[in-house]
Scaffold this motif. Structure first.
Motif, mmCIF file in Angstrom:
data_model
loop_
_atom_site.group_PDB
_atom_site.id
_atom_site.type_symbol
_atom_site.label_atom_id
_atom_site.label_comp_id
_atom_site.label_asym_id
_atom_site.label_seq_id
_atom_site.Cartn_x
_atom_site.Cartn_y
_atom_site.Cartn_z
ATOM 1 N N GLN A 21 0.836 -1.206 0.000
ATOM 2 C CA GLN A 21 0.000 0.000 0.000
ATOM 3 C C GLN A 21 0.869 1.253 0.000
ATOM 4 O O GLN A 21 0.640 2.174 -0.777
ATOM 5 C CB GLN A 21 -0.935 -0.007 1.201
ATOM 6 C CG GLN A 21 -1.828 1.222 1.255
ATOM 7 C CD GLN A 21 -2.763 1.230 2.453
ATOM 8 O OE1 GLN A 21 -2.890 0.241 3.156
ATOM 9 N NE2 GLN A 21 -3.410 2.345 2.683
ATOM 10 N N THR A 35 4.056 1.629 -0.884
ATOM 11 C CA THR A 35 4.847 1.820 -2.099
ATOM 12 C C THR A 35 3.956 2.241 -3.263
ATOM 13 O O THR A 35 4.358 3.043 -4.100
ATOM 14 C CB THR A 35 5.705 0.575 -2.425
ATOM 15 O OG1 THR A 35 6.724 0.934 -3.364
ATOM 16 C CG2 THR A 35 4.917 -0.564 -2.987
ATOM 17 N N GLY A 36 2.731 1.731 -3.293
ATOM 18 C CA GLY A 36 1.794 2.161 -4.321
ATOM 19 C C GLY A 36 1.431 3.626 -4.180
ATOM 20 O O GLY A 36 1.386 4.370 -5.169
ATOM 21 N N GLU A 37 1.175 4.045 -2.963
ATOM 22 C CA GLU A 37 0.831 5.451 -2.692
ATOM 23 C C GLU A 37 1.994 6.374 -3.022
ATOM 24 O O GLU A 37 1.782 7.484 -3.516
ATOM 25 C CB GLU A 37 0.421 5.623 -1.234
ATOM 26 C CG GLU A 37 -0.917 5.000 -0.900
ATOM 27 C CD GLU A 37 -1.198 4.955 0.597
ATOM 28 O OE1 GLU A 37 -0.322 5.324 1.413
ATOM 29 O OE2 GLU A 37 -2.322 4.537 0.959
#
Length: 107
Positions: free
Chosen positions: A81, A83-85
């Motif tokens: 989450q 790293t995606g953000e």
């Protein structure tokens, strides 16, 4: 033996932030499920803004089982989450490889 060789590409100027994010949130759960990587490398010259990590498995079934366990780990989900953000990663290439008979990997 099966070797998982992954190359990730990050946005220019974000390598240090991606490495810090991984070290804080991703390293512990990944090592818990996959063991120690054979290598975790940052490109110095050539295709810059990229890093490589290499994991070794007994075979495809071992890889699938370890990765499934990691995917189910709530701590790993937090890392995914975050790293995606952050949005630093822009590309990934994955190669599953086997060692040549004359150059075994001794672990």
């Amino acid at each position: 033996m099966l070797v998982d060789h992954r190359t990730y590409t990050v946005k220019p100027g974000t390598m240090a932030r991606q490495m810090a994010l991984y070290q804080e949130y991703g390293l512990t759960p990944q090592k818990r499920h996959l063991g120690e990587p054979l290598a975790y490398l940052i490109t110095e010259s050539g295709e810059v803004n990229s890093f490589v990590h290499i994991w070794v498995y007994q075979d495809a079934a071992d890889r699938a089982a370890r990765r499934a366990a990691m995917s189910a780990d709530p701590e790993w989900q937090v890392y995914l989450q975050k790293t995606g953000e952050a949005g630093y990663l822009i590309g990934q290439r994955n190669n599953l490889m086997t060692p040549a008979g004359f150059a075994p990997i001794n672990r």
